[in-house]
Write a protein that holds these residues in place. Structure first.
Motif, PDB file in Angstrom:
ATOM      1  N   PRO A 568       0.838  -1.211   0.000  1.00  0.00           N
ATOM      2  CA  PRO A 568       0.000   0.000   0.000  1.00  0.00           C
ATOM      3  C   PRO A 568       0.866   1.253   0.000  1.00  0.00           C
ATOM      4  O   PRO A 568       1.877   1.337   0.692  1.00  0.00           O
ATOM      5  CB  PRO A 568      -0.814  -0.131   1.296  1.00  0.00           C
ATOM      6  N   GLY A 569       0.441   2.230  -0.821  1.00  0.00           N
ATOM      7  CA  GLY A 569       1.203   3.469  -0.921  1.00  0.00           C
ATOM      8  C   GLY A 569       1.334   4.198   0.398  1.00  0.00           C
ATOM      9  O   GLY A 569       2.352   4.826   0.688  1.00  0.00           O
ATOM     10  N   GLU A 570       0.308   4.110   1.232  1.00  0.00           N
ATOM     11  CA  GLU A 570       0.348   4.800   2.526  1.00  0.00           C
ATOM     12  C   GLU A 570       1.434   4.193   3.423  1.00  0.00           C
ATOM     13  O   GLU A 570       2.190   4.919   4.083  1.00  0.00           O
ATOM     14  CB  GLU A 570      -1.014   4.687   3.208  1.00  0.00           C
ATOM     15  N   LEU A 571       1.538   2.838   3.418  1.00  0.00           N
ATOM     16  CA  LEU A 571       2.544   2.175   4.226  1.00  0.00           C
ATOM     17  C   LEU A 571       3.949   2.490   3.715  1.00  0.00           C
ATOM     18  O   LEU A 571       4.867   2.794   4.488  1.00  0.00           O
ATOM     19  CB  LEU A 571       2.309   0.662   4.220  1.00  0.00           C
ATOM     20  N   ALA A 572       4.140   2.456   2.385  1.00  0.00           N
ATOM     21  CA  ALA A 572       5.445   2.748   1.811  1.00  0.00           C
ATOM     22  C   ALA A 572       5.860   4.187   2.098  1.00  0.00           C
ATOM     23  O   ALA A 572       7.003   4.464   2.459  1.00  0.00           O
ATOM     24  CB  ALA A 572       5.436   2.483   0.304  1.00  0.00           C
ATOM     25  N   GLY A 573       4.906   5.122   1.937  1.00  0.00           N
ATOM     26  CA  GLY A 573       5.230   6.521   2.201  1.00  0.00           C
ATOM     27  C   GLY A 573       5.578   6.772   3.651  1.00  0.00           C
ATOM     28  O   GLY A 573       6.513   7.519   3.966  1.00  0.00           O
ATOM     29  N   GLU A 574       4.837   6.134   4.550  1.00  0.00           N
ATOM     30  CA  GLU A 574       5.112   6.314   5.977  1.00  0.00           C
ATOM     31  C   GLU A 574       6.478   5.744   6.332  1.00  0.00           C
ATOM     32  O   GLU A 574       7.208   6.306   7.159  1.00  0.00           O
ATOM     33  CB  GLU A 574       4.012   5.635   6.795  1.00  0.00           C
ATOM     34  N   ALA A 603       9.435   2.711  13.743  1.00  0.00           N
ATOM     35  CA  ALA A 603      10.277   1.944  12.821  1.00  0.00           C
ATOM     36  C   ALA A 603      10.065   0.445  13.007  1.00  0.00           C
ATOM     37  O   ALA A 603       9.959  -0.315  12.036  1.00  0.00           O
ATOM     38  CB  ALA A 603      11.748   2.304  13.045  1.00  0.00           C
ATOM     39  N   MET A 604       9.977  -0.013  14.253  1.00  0.00           N
ATOM     40  CA  MET A 604       9.734  -1.429  14.521  1.00  0.00           C
ATOM     41  C   MET A 604       8.383  -1.864  13.949  1.00  0.00           C
ATOM     42  O   MET A 604       8.258  -2.927  13.323  1.00  0.00           O
ATOM     43  CB  MET A 604       9.794  -1.667  16.022  1.00  0.00           C
ATOM     44  N   LYS A 605       7.363  -1.023  14.136  1.00  0.00           N
ATOM     45  CA  LYS A 605       6.019  -1.350  13.650  1.00  0.00           C
ATOM     46  C   LYS A 605       5.991  -1.417  12.129  1.00  0.00           C
ATOM     47  O   LYS A 605       5.386  -2.324  11.535  1.00  0.00           O
ATOM     48  CB  LYS A 605       5.036  -0.301  14.172  1.00  0.00           C
ATOM     49  N   LEU A 606       6.648  -0.458  11.456  1.00  0.00           N
ATOM     50  CA  LEU A 606       6.613  -0.431   9.998  1.00  0.00           C
ATOM     51  C   LEU A 606       7.388  -1.600   9.390  1.00  0.00           C
ATOM     52  O   LEU A 606       6.960  -2.187   8.388  1.00  0.00           O
ATOM     53  CB  LEU A 606       7.188   0.900   9.508  1.00  0.00           C
TER      54      LEU A 606
END
Length: 615
Positions: A568-574, A603-606
């Motif tokens: 997902p673009g939102e996850l990649a951007g974040e 950072a751990m969550k992403l």
């Protein structure tokens, strides 16, 4: 019923007493240790206009804090107070540790070496002071590596001067005697943003005996001032070198491949370019200049007992006893302690009486290699067995060495030892002597053993494995096990050859190791190192997971690769925004996420979220 009511009352009283006990112990647990009030500055070497942090930490709750005047510096913020508490219960004992920090953000405004005075705080009515700390400020300079217009297919360094990135081989001396040690340090100097180090080709140090000095496992850049400029320096290797021949010896250049992160400008001319710019990693190879060492020959007319020992030493000789029974062993020990080429020392010659049986000496060494040279002790243990009674004399042992500081030979002579050998009592057995260089073992006084006589119980073993059922079943079982081992080994070999698969599998594990280093840095309040480790963890994870070399990875191709994997673009951007936050924190000192703990958890969550989507 009465007993039940009595039991309930006792239970409530016990719980209340336990709560009161914990409440009483809890406030006192933090003061069980001695109060410590410390000051620190990070970094200790800065340029004019650069911001840095000064912290005053006390391990107890204090009041009436008084900060120093901070002359010659501009106070941008502070005091900003922070508190941390940790509680440990080990073997039923509770330990509570607290830390109260008063933090300042300062800016260097003028050149020079300045002393930040003592801070004061009161704890339980008693006043405590920190030590003074020194900060060196040098003239600031413009960034050496400006933003490049756009990424190319083959990244190359642009706008970088040789003085911004170089490697040197530094020796503590340029002239020594043959056999005299010198210390060589291979050090990297940089004013750029390094993301890693690639291939290393160290000098061969031909003509030298070399012993490596152990370096810390976690080796980070340290700030140093060179020619009025601030550099990040990294010690790559330290070696104790001992020249083996005289003349001019040349140390070949050190070659090193460095990965440098460069900003890539969008090139639109907008005031928002700096904020939306991305980064790319480029590679540059640097090499040191050849270094010549003049090795002076040792003076002529060396003593007859000189065998090449160079340095400064103390010697000691001893025997374990001065009276012994014939055929009993005696140990003569020679111990040499000092700094120099002690490892090359050979056993000195010991002239013993002809009636003594001798063995090869046992040599033990305890030598440490440090920046002061090779220092330690070398012991020689000579085992000797006198065969005949009488009075004997062990003559002095002579050892000579060359002292480079005095520039002369020094000869040491051990004292002579008198040994009294008394006869053995009739029928008394001798000593078993083993392990000193002779293959056969001698039983002194009892060389012949009697043959055992009398009835010896013997029995015939009737259990013959041939013909048993399990004996024949073993053959196919062994074949099956052999085939299974071959298949497993073949599969493992194929997996090891697939480097992309191996990197993909270890991506999450490597990222978590980096984040663990970041957590350690956060506990020590090393924020620059914290943001650097988080950034490395995030970039390294993408490189391993997407099979993109780190030198070619940037924001644009990372977004494109994540899109191909249906992230997902939102996850990649974040995820990439978190990397940008770390970069801003390292260079601008402030981000939208002011709490480092929040950056760590995010950072751990992403990374966990990407791991679930990229499987």
């Amino acid at each position: 019923m009465v007993m039940q009511e009595l039991f309930n009352r006792c239970n409530r009283i016990g719980m209340l007493a336990g709560m009161l006990l914990i409440a009483g112990i809890w406030p006192l647990a933090g003061f069980a240790q001695e109060v410590e009030f410390r000051a620190s500055a990070s970094p200790r070497v800065v340029e004019t206009g650069e911001r840095f942090r000064v912290s005053f930490s006390v391990n107890a709750e204090g009041e009436n804090f008084e900060a120093p005047s901070f002359e010659h510096f501009a106070i941008l913020s502070g005091p900003n107070m922070s508190t941390s508490t940790s509680v440990q219960i080990i073997n039923g004992q509770m330990t509570r540790t607290v830390s109260y920090s008063y933090n300042f953000v300062l800016q260097a405004v003028e050149e020079g070496t300045f002393t930040i005075g003592k801070a004061r705080v009161e704890v339980e009515g008693k006043s405590y002071e920190t030590e003074e700390i020194t900060v060196e400020v040098v003239k600031g300079s413009a960034p050496s590596a400006p933003a490049t217009p756009a990424p190319s297919a083959t990244p190359e360094i642009s706008g970088v001067k040789d003085e911004d990135l170089f490697v040197q081989v530094i020796t503590d001396r340029k002239e020594v005697y043959q056999g005299e040690h010198l210390i060589a340090t291979v050090k990297l100097f940089t004013r750029l943003d390094l993301s890693g180090i690639g291939d290393r080709k160290f000098p061969s140090f031909s003509g030298f005996l070399q012993q490596d000095i152990e370096l810390p496992d976690q080796n980070y850049l340290q700030r140093e001032v060179v020619n009025g400029k601030v550099y990040g320096t990294l010690v790559l290797r330290q070696i104790v070198l001992i020249p083996q021949r005289s003349g001019t010896l040349t140390i070949n250049p050190m070659e090193l491949e460095c990965h440098v992160r460069q900003r890539v400008s969008r090139g639109t001319g907008s005031i928002f370019d700096d904020f939306f710019d991305s980064f790319r990693t480029v590679t540059r190879t640097v090499s040191s200049d050849p270094l010549q060492i003049r090795v002076k020959p040792l003076p002529d007319e060396a003593p007859a007992s000189f065998e090449g020992l160079v340095g400064r030493y103390t010697l000691d000789a001893s025997v374990d006893r001065e009276e012994v029974v014939a055929d009993e062993a005696v140990t003569f020990t020679l111990k040499v302690t000092g700094t120099g080429n002690l490892k090359l020392m050979s056993p000195p010659a010991v002239n013993l009486p002809p009636d003594f049986e001798t063995y090869d000496p046992r040599v033990t060494m305890d030598i440490n290699h440090t920046v002061s040279g090779s220092k330690g002790t070398k012991s020689f243990e000579y085992l000797m067995v006198p065969r005949s009674p009488g009075a004997y004399r062990i003559p002095p042992v002579e050892v000579s060495y060359f002292d480079p500081e005095k520039e002369q030979y020094v000869t040491w002579e051990s004292p002579a030892f008198n040994l009294k050998v008394v006869p053995r009592e009739p029928g008394e057995e001798g000593t078993v002597v083993t392990g000193f260089g002779k293959e056969d073992i001698r039983f002194i006084g009892k060389d012949i053993r009697f043959i055992k006589t009398g009835d010896i119980p013997l029995r015939q073993d009737t259990k013959n494995p041939v013909g048993q059922v399990w004996f024949y079943l073993t053959y196919p079982l062994v074949i099956l096990v052999f085939m299974a081992v071959l298949l497993l080994r073949k599969r493992r070999t194929e997996m090891m050859r697939n480097t992309e698969l191996m990197r993909n599998r270890r991506a999450s594990r490597q990222a978590r190791k980096r984040l663990k280093l970041a957590a350690d840095a956060l506990k020590k309040q090393q924020l620059d190192r914290f943001y650097e480790e988080v950034s490395r963890a995030c970039w390294g994870y993408l490189s391993d997971k997407l099979s993109i070399p780190l030198a070619e990875l940037n924001r644009d191709n990372a977004l494109a690769a994540l899109a191909l994997h249906e992230i997902p673009g939102e996850l990649a951007g974040e995820y990439l925004d978190t990397i940008d936050h770390c970069e801003q924190a390292r260079y601008a000192g402030k981000t939208a996420l002011d709490d480092p703990g929040q950056v760590y958890r995010k950072a751990m969550k992403l990374i966990t979220a990407l791991e679930q989507n990229l499987k």
